[in-house]
Design an enzyme around this catalytic site. Structure first.
Site, PDB file in Angstrom:
ATOM      1  N   CYS A   2      -8.659  -6.772  -2.101  1.00  0.00           N
ATOM      2  CA  CYS A   2      -8.353  -7.885  -2.991  1.00  0.00           C
ATOM      3  C   CYS A   2      -8.509  -7.366  -4.418  1.00  0.00           C
ATOM      4  CB  CYS A   2      -9.317  -9.037  -2.767  1.00  0.00           C
ATOM      5  SG  CYS A   2      -9.364  -9.589  -1.055  1.00  0.00           S
ATOM      6  N   ARG A  27      -2.955  -5.194  -4.785  1.00  0.00           N
ATOM      7  CA  ARG A  27      -4.139  -5.135  -3.918  1.00  0.00           C
ATOM      8  C   ARG A  27      -4.171  -6.271  -2.895  1.00  0.00           C
ATOM      9  NH1 ARG A  27      -7.868  -1.737  -6.026  1.00  0.00           N
ATOM     10  NH2 ARG A  27      -9.471  -2.662  -4.726  1.00  0.00           N
ATOM     11  N   TRP A  71      -6.165 -10.495  -0.202  1.00  0.00           N
ATOM     12  CA  TRP A  71      -5.557  -9.986   1.038  1.00  0.00           C
ATOM     13  C   TRP A  71      -6.501 -10.424   2.142  1.00  0.00           C
ATOM     14  CZ3 TRP A  71      -6.708  -6.478   5.018  1.00  0.00           C
ATOM     15  CH2 TRP A  71      -5.616  -6.101   5.815  1.00  0.00           C
ATOM     16  N   ASN A  97     -14.406  -8.662  -3.300  1.00  0.00           N
ATOM     17  CA  ASN A  97     -13.511  -7.735  -2.605  1.00  0.00           C
ATOM     18  C   ASN A  97     -14.381  -6.900  -1.682  1.00  0.00           C
ATOM     19  OD1 ASN A  97     -11.469  -5.887  -1.897  1.00  0.00           O
ATOM     20  ND2 ASN A  97     -12.033  -4.543  -3.602  1.00  0.00           N
ATOM     21  N   GLY A  98     -14.014  -6.821  -0.400  1.00  0.00           N
ATOM     22  CA  GLY A  98     -14.802  -6.045   0.553  1.00  0.00           C
ATOM     23  C   GLY A  98     -15.021  -6.852   1.820  1.00  0.00           C
ATOM     24  N   GLU A 467       7.723   9.481   7.842  1.00  0.00           N
ATOM     25  CA  GLU A 467       7.621   8.802   6.548  1.00  0.00           C
ATOM     26  C   GLU A 467       8.841   7.916   6.284  1.00  0.00           C
ATOM     27  OE1 GLU A 467       5.491   8.063   4.509  1.00  0.00           O
ATOM     28  OE2 GLU A 467       6.539   7.621   2.654  1.00  0.00           O
ATOM     29  N   LYS A 471       8.624   3.924   5.645  1.00  0.00           N
ATOM     30  CA  LYS A 471       9.152   3.298   4.425  1.00  0.00           C
ATOM     31  C   LYS A 471      10.119   2.189   4.780  1.00  0.00           C
ATOM     32  CE  LYS A 471       7.205   4.396   2.076  1.00  0.00           C
ATOM     33  NZ  LYS A 471       6.043   5.142   1.656  1.00  0.00           N
ATOM     34  N   GLU A 474       8.315  -0.893   6.449  1.00  0.00           N
ATOM     35  CA  GLU A 474       7.398  -1.542   5.514  1.00  0.00           C
ATOM     36  C   GLU A 474       8.127  -2.484   4.552  1.00  0.00           C
ATOM     37  OE1 GLU A 474       3.988   0.324   2.573  1.00  0.00           O
ATOM     38  OE2 GLU A 474       5.714   1.540   3.058  1.00  0.00           O
ATOM     39  N   HIS A 490      12.505  12.602  26.083  1.00  0.00           N
ATOM     40  CA  HIS A 490      11.377  12.447  27.006  1.00  0.00           C
ATOM     41  C   HIS A 490      10.989  10.978  27.186  1.00  0.00           C
ATOM     42  CE1 HIS A 490      10.864  16.713  27.504  1.00  0.00           C
ATOM     43  NE2 HIS A 490      10.900  16.865  26.190  1.00  0.00           N
ATOM     44  N   LYS A 589      -1.732  -2.572  -1.300  1.00  0.00           N
ATOM     45  CA  LYS A 589      -1.572  -1.148  -1.595  1.00  0.00           C
ATOM     46  C   LYS A 589      -2.847  -0.365  -1.336  1.00  0.00           C
ATOM     47  CE  LYS A 589       0.580   2.006  -4.704  1.00  0.00           C
ATOM     48  NZ  LYS A 589       1.540   2.409  -3.683  1.00  0.00           N
TER      49      LYS A 589
HETATM   50  O1  M6R Z   1      -4.187   5.147  -1.249  1.00  0.00           O
HETATM   51  P1  M6R Z   1      -3.933   5.907   0.009  1.00  0.00           P
HETATM   52  O2  M6R Z   1      -3.003   7.037  -0.154  1.00  0.00           O
HETATM   53  O3  M6R Z   1      -5.197   6.351   0.679  1.00  0.00           O
HETATM   54  O4  M6R Z   1      -3.242   4.855   0.986  1.00  0.00           O
HETATM   55  C1  M6R Z   1      -2.979   5.173   2.323  1.00  0.00           C
HETATM   56  C2  M6R Z   1      -1.969   4.219   2.908  1.00  0.00           C
HETATM   57  O5  M6R Z   1      -2.483   2.918   2.909  1.00  0.00           O
HETATM   58  C3  M6R Z   1      -0.665   4.244   2.129  1.00  0.00           C
HETATM   59  O6  M6R Z   1      -0.149   5.533   2.059  1.00  0.00           O
HETATM   60  C4  M6R Z   1       0.402   3.331   2.789  1.00  0.00           C
HETATM   61  O7  M6R Z   1       0.729   3.814   4.047  1.00  0.00           O
HETATM   62  C5  M6R Z   1       1.607   3.264   1.877  1.00  0.00           C
HETATM   63  N1  M6R Z   1       1.517   2.140   1.012  1.00  0.00           N
HETATM   64  C6  M6R Z   1       2.890   3.206   2.598  1.00  0.00           C
HETATM   65  O8  M6R Z   1       3.974   3.184   1.724  1.00  0.00           O
END
Ligand code: M6R
Length: 594
Positions: A2, A27, A71, A97-98, A467, A471, A474, A490, A589
């Site tokens: 958060c 966040r 969040w 936050n936490g 990746e 992307k 997401e 497989h 994020k």
């Molecule tokens: O801040 P970080 O690199 O540790 O975050 C890890 C993941 O949460 C982050 O890479 C996430 O998968 C991305 N937002 C995806 O686009």
């Protein structure tokens, strides 16, 4: 997970809090809320985005307040579960936050003592505990409450009784912004950049009592000094600069990001003299830990380090590592984390540290927890990344890994020089990929009509397939899977049919023939194929339905150009589908909970 903010000063608190919150929405954005001190405490909170609150919230007068963007972890997104939370009397308001891991026990005790709860959150125990312990000195009541709390927290506390704020943290980030006759609290530096560039990073177990002109920090009750830093990011860095979305802006920044990350190194071939980390040891073995996109960078790192240094590299998901995995002895561990605050990564780093393993953090955020836990830090210098989808930070991580690999002693000089020459080309290669974006838009239009997609890659581009799929799913909400191309047959090939596109990364290296074979297998099951291929790959056009042409790049560096093309493909696909690109549903994020 958060975002929290606080303001105490002479200006009206509400617009400042909401403006600061708007930069912290990455966040979490399930709901938001503010509390402002007047004669009493006025609270406004709802399941809306900050932008809506800026337009629709009532007038709240007062020059001291706190705010939160959520969040959800405990309790669904709802108005009552939104922060700030208060005690029974309404005298104290708290944003948190936490995760409070013992909140059930504390809540039961408090209920037995007569406290009435209104939300399902773990956070609500905090104001009630402060109420329980308050005996005229807020600082003491907050400390007493925190002493009983297990788990992680960054909190800001507001009281109706006096014009002060309290900030405290453990395992969640928190900074104080120092202004002229005004002070700020925030989860992250960008939130205060409109007002000040003077920043204090609080450490675990710090508690700060803040007035508009001063602050006092204690750690477990003992007064302590924390250094003031100048923020290196500017407020322009966190604005869209005319782009429709932060993601597109951040994709387009990548040539400059590469320059910034290793500018000196590109010119001289030596780490810059002020580099935070000196590459002076011959590598024996290496462990890499990360989550999400950063994990994919780690997988590319494994490939290049094993290939060039011939040493074993183990890559673990930090979220898996912490739960019962045996610690295999290693001489060095690299944690890759854009935010530097990912809880799973931080726990893993701490485990390595306890085992006296030398730790290196590759992170993008100056002063982040990872940089403070690790022995050494490599800063990626991507600048602030606002969009939840990681783009420029991923490319910067790859570039840092190349630099690390090329700089470690033991590499043959000739190989190093020729790879360095290729690395120097990368900003230009990325420019060429960006110039071809309009052709990717057409492919995106086609992809946007589908519900299931496979990304396939081999060798060094297998992580890029992972990746690319991450992307796409997401931000466009299309179900996508990244696969090692040879694994399709497989099992998953059973899913291929005419409405299941395959995106095949066709690298011009020793994996090419095998990839063509995978493409043919997919075509034989009527799956449409989109290939990412070199601009001079003449044969590929006749085999597939669409080709995304990329500049020819040295074999080791194709992950960079392929990744950028797949970022553009995900972006334009999500745009065709009308998705909220920068802030996809359910995500945040910075994942500061395990
Ligand atoms: O801040 P970080 O690199 O540790 O975050 C890890 C993941 O949460 C982050 O890479 C996430 O998968 C991305 N937002 C995806 O686009």
């Amino acid at each position: 997970m958060c975002g929290i903010v606080g303001y105490i000063g002479k200006a009206s608190a509400k617009p400042i809090l909401l403006n600061a919150l708007s930069t912290l929405e990455y966040r979490g954005y399930d709901s938001c809320g503010i509390a402002i001190r007047n004669d009493s405490i006025d609270i406004y909170k709802d399941i809306v985005r900050v932008e809506v609150m800026q337009k629709e919230s009532p007038t709240l007068n007062g020059t001291t307040g706190i705010g939160h963007t959520r969040w959800a972890t405990h309790g669904e997104p709802s108005s009552t579960n939104s922060h700030p939370h208060t005690d029974c009397s309404g005298k104290f308001a708290v944003v948190h936050n936490g995760i409070i891991s013992n909140f059930q026990k504390l809540r039961q005790q408090l209920i037995a003592e007569g406290h009435v709860f209104t939300s399902e959150t773990d956070s609500e125990v905090i104001p009630h505990m402060i109420e329980k312990y308050y005996d005229g000195v807020l600082e003491e009541a907050v400390q007493a409450a925190l002493d009983e709390i297990e788990g992680s927290y960054a909190i800001a506390v507001l009281t109706a009784d006096e014009d002060i704020l309290i900030a405290a943290r453990k395992d969640s980030p928190l900074i104080i912004g120092v202004g002229d006759g005004e002070m700020f609290i925030a989860s992250d530096v960008p939130a205060v950049l409109d007002y000040t560039d003077r920043v204090i990073y609080l450490e675990d177990r710090d508690l700060a009592v803040i007035t508009k002109d001063s602050f006092k920090i204690t750690s477990d009750g003992t007064e302590i000094k924390r250094a003031e830093h100048r923020a290196t990011w500017s407020k322009e860095d966190v604005q869209k600069a005319g782009y429709e979305h932060f993601m597109l802006k951040e994709i387009n920044e990548q040539p400059r990001v590469i320059q910034n990350t290793i500018g000196d190194y590109l010119v001289s071939g030596e780490p810059s003299s002020d580099a935070e980390f000196k590459f002076d040891e011959e590598l024996r073995d290496l462990s890499i830990v990360a989550c999400g996109t950063s994990y994919h960078a780690g997988l590319v790192g494994k490939y290049i380090i094993e290939e060039l240094h011939g040493i074993p590299v183990r890559v673990d998901l930090a979220s898996e590592f912490n739960h019962g995995r045996r610690m295999i002895p290693t001489s060095m561990a690299i944690a890759i984390t854009q935010s530097g605050e990912t809880a799973d990564v931080l726990s893993t780093l701490k485990r390595f540290r306890e085992e006296s393993v030398r730790t290196v953090a590759i992170t993008n955020v100056p002063g982040s927890s990872a940089s403070r836990v690790a022995n050494d830090t490599i800063y990626t210098k991507a600048g602030p990344e606002v969009s939840v989808a990681a783009t420029k930070s991923f490319i910067a991580q790859l570039i840092s890994l190349y630099q690390f690999t090329l700089s470690c002693p033991g590499l043959h000089r000739g190989i190093r020089e020729s790879l360095l020459a290729e690395l120097r080309q990368m900003p230009n290669k990325i420019e060429q990929v960006l110039d071809g974006a309009c052709r990717i838009v057409n492919v995106a239009k086609f992809l946007a009509k589908h519900d299931n997609v496979f990304f396939i890659g081999r060798g060094i581009n297998h992580p890029i397939a992972l990746e690319g799929a991450l992307k796409l799913k997401e931000i466009s909400y299309i179900h996508a899977e990244g696969y090692a191309a040879g694994e399709l047959k497989h099992g998953s090939i059973a899913l291929l049919q005419e409405n299941t596109p395959i995106i095949a990364i066709v690298a011009n290296d020793n994996t090419r023939d095998a990839m063509i074979s995978s493409i043919n297998q997919a075509k034989a099951r009527s799956a449409p194929v989109i290939a990412l291929a070199d601009e001079d790959d003449e044969d590929i056009g006749s085999l597939v339905d669409y080709v995304i042409r990329l500049p020819r790049t040295g074999n080791m560096f194709t992950p960079v150009t392929n990744a950028v093309a797949l970022q553009l493909l995900a972006y334009h696909t999500a745009k065709h589908r009308g998705c909220p690109i920068d802030f996809p549903r359910n995500l945040a994020k910075s994942v500061t909970v395990e």
